[in-house]
Design an enzyme around this catalytic site. Structure first.
Site, PDB file in Angstrom:
ATOM      1  N   HIS A 173     113.504 -23.682  70.768  1.00 49.41           N
ATOM      2  CA  HIS A 173     114.522 -23.099  71.654  1.00 49.41           C
ATOM      3  C   HIS A 173     115.886 -23.033  70.961  1.00 49.41           C
ATOM      4  CE1 HIS A 173     116.487 -21.737  75.162  1.00 49.41           C
ATOM      5  NE2 HIS A 173     115.753 -22.359  76.071  1.00 49.41           N
ATOM      6  N   ASP A 418     107.250  -1.487  74.233  1.00 47.99           N
ATOM      7  CA  ASP A 418     106.396  -0.368  73.833  1.00 47.99           C
ATOM      8  C   ASP A 418     105.850  -0.581  72.417  1.00 47.99           C
ATOM      9  OD1 ASP A 418     105.150   2.002  73.304  1.00 47.99           O
ATOM     10  OD2 ASP A 418     106.913   3.265  73.591  1.00 47.99           O
TER      11      ASP A 418
END
Length: 491
Positions: A173, A418
């Site tokens: 993180h 995409d």
């Protein structure tokens, strides 16, 4: 490991590496404790070599090589990046594994159990059950796995089937937040699609653009008088520790909130708001996230006595990129952490005696009041002070406060990614599905938290192509059972 075990030796410094201190928002005790994985499910077959080579190409483009940095700790106990001058087989930019199954995903014993959308609110399986699909056995799970090896910060694992593919990324993180992740994925897709010229420059390569953020606040934080300190914080910590020990069994589960149910809930909430709110109609607003947080907080805290006077502190992660556009320009990619929190504090009984719209309006009011630039600066100042004096971020409320945490990733639009440029075969015909070619049909997140409690913390993944909302979180096992029973009886 026994009492005589010891950590391995630190890797020897490489003279040609560029050494960069971590930005101040990246290096804190919370982020050091967490290693995160996201898994994307595609109902198409993608070319794994194209995915690997395009990501490798991105990480060789100028300052983008910073993403392949090795994580180290200096003599002062601060984290720093050691960025290789170049990458090769011995020191690759990222860890990569690919597993191929010559079968349909529906025939695989584990992958066939991945959550699918439902027609009513449903508690589904645990993301942690699928770690063998998202991580290989050598994937780092804690900060020391990075500090005492020469592995890069990103791990890419691809699992292929005859009609589907799972693409997973793992990272500490300390590297990035949700919007940083989206910027990375967008840049990766640009390279994959042959649009390298559209890859933005990487912002903050060797300088922290937020160095001055929170150093000169112009006003006090709205909740400064409710800052937990001294005996109040001690009591809060003891109560939290007692709950974790006394009710030690908890589970990490995924929840699907179908579009039909959410749309009905939203319509009801907006109708209620118009009768509850005395403000002009144009000022009446609650977001999808406000409604979900309000609805879920009531369910997640259903084990709290309904007449209690304990306070709830509902914490929402708040992204800073838009409000700090002068420091974090929109035309550059900031692959780092850039967020702080908005707190909404109210008596717990409010959750059970008022409609969802009321609590949602409290959340919205807090966001409006606390999301100004000056308020973000004021909270950042308190965060700097608290981390310097105690090593932790500030908390607000009193010693009896019950904390519930949300991190809403909807704005990152992960379901709209995409990857069609890598598709080699349709898994499900386009006319039989809502999501487009090469777009995820499902995503999930899991984390190794290494002693950092994640109970009552909920990342909202976002909205899929069918309009369903997805999120996950950790709750006491008996709380999940109560929620499942309510879903069964009510819906």
């Amino acid at each position: 490991m026994g009492v005589f075990s010891s950590k391995p030796a630190k890797p020897a410094p490489v003279p040609t590496d560029t050494i960069i201190p971590l930005h101040w928002q990246d290096d804190n005790s919370t982020f050091r404790a967490i290693v995160t994985t996201i898994m994307l499910r595609f109902d198409d077959v993608l070319d794994p070599e194209k995915l690997q080579t395009s990501l490798a190409t991105l990480m060789e483009m100028g300052d983008w090589r910073k993403l392949g940095a090795r994580l180290r700790m200096n003599e002062s106990g601060k984290l720093e990046y050691h960025v290789p001058e170049s990458f090769d087989a011995k020191r690759p930019a990222f860890k990569y594994t690919h597993v191929k199954y010559e079968t349909s995903i529906s025939e695989h014993s584990l992958a066939s159990k991945l959550p699918r959308s439902t027609t009513r609110p449903t508690v589904l399986g645990s993301p942690d059950d699928f770690r063998s699909l998202s991580q290989d056995p050598d994937t780092p799970t804690k900060i020391d796995d990075y500090l005492f090896s020469d592995v890069g910060q990103l791990s890419l694992r691809i699992v292929s089937f005859n009609d589907a593919m799972l693409v997973s990324l793992t990272w500490p993180h300390t590297l990035m937040d949700a919007m940083g992740r989206r910027a990375l994925l967008d840049a990766w897709i640009s390279v994959l699609s042959g649009r390298k010229s559209e890859v933005p420059s990487l912002h903050g390569f060797d300088k922290d653009p937020l160095t001055t953020f929170g150093t000169q606040p112009s006003e006090s934080y709205a909740l400064a008088n409710q800052l937990m300190k001294g005996f109040a914080f001690f009591t809060f910590s003891v109560r939290m520790a007692f709950e974790l020990m006394w009710y030690s069994k908890d589970e990490h589960r995924v929840v699907c909130l179908p579009a039909t149910h959410f749309n009905s809930m939203k319509s009801t909430a907006l109708s209620e708001l118009s009768t509850l709110c005395s403000e002009p109609e144009q000022k009446q607003f609650i977001s999808d996230g406000d409604i979900i947080c309000s609805w879920w907080a009531r369910l997640a805290l259903s084990m709290v006595p309904r007449n209690t006077k304990r306070n709830i502190s509902l914490m929402n992660a708040y992204g800073l990129r838009t409000i700090l556009s002068d420091l974090l320009p929109a035309d550059k990619a900031y692959i780092s952490n850039a967020s702080n929190e908005v707190f909404t504090i109210f008596p717990a009984y409010v959750l059970f005696t008022h409609p969802v719209s009321y609590t949602a309006s409290l959340i919205r009011r807090s966001i409006v009041e606390q999301s100004t630039r000056s308020q973000r600066e004021a909270l950042a100042a308190l965060t700097r002070q608290s981390q310097a004096s105690s090593g932790r971020s500030p908390m607000f409320g009193d010693g009896s406060t019950k904390l519930i945490v949300f991190s809403n990733w909807t704005k990152a639009r992960f379901f709209e990614l995409d990857f069609s440029a890598a598709v080699v075969k349709e898994g499900i015909p386009l006319e039989k599905r809502k999501h487009g070619l090469g777009r995820p049909s499902y995503m999930q997140s899991s984390a190794f938290t290494n002693g950092f409690p994640m109970r009552n913390a909920f990342p909202i993944y976002g909205k899929d192509a069918e309009g369903n909302y997805w999120f996950s979180g950790t709750l006491r096992t008996e709380t999940w059972k109560t929620i499942e029973d309510e879903f069964t009886n009510k819906y």
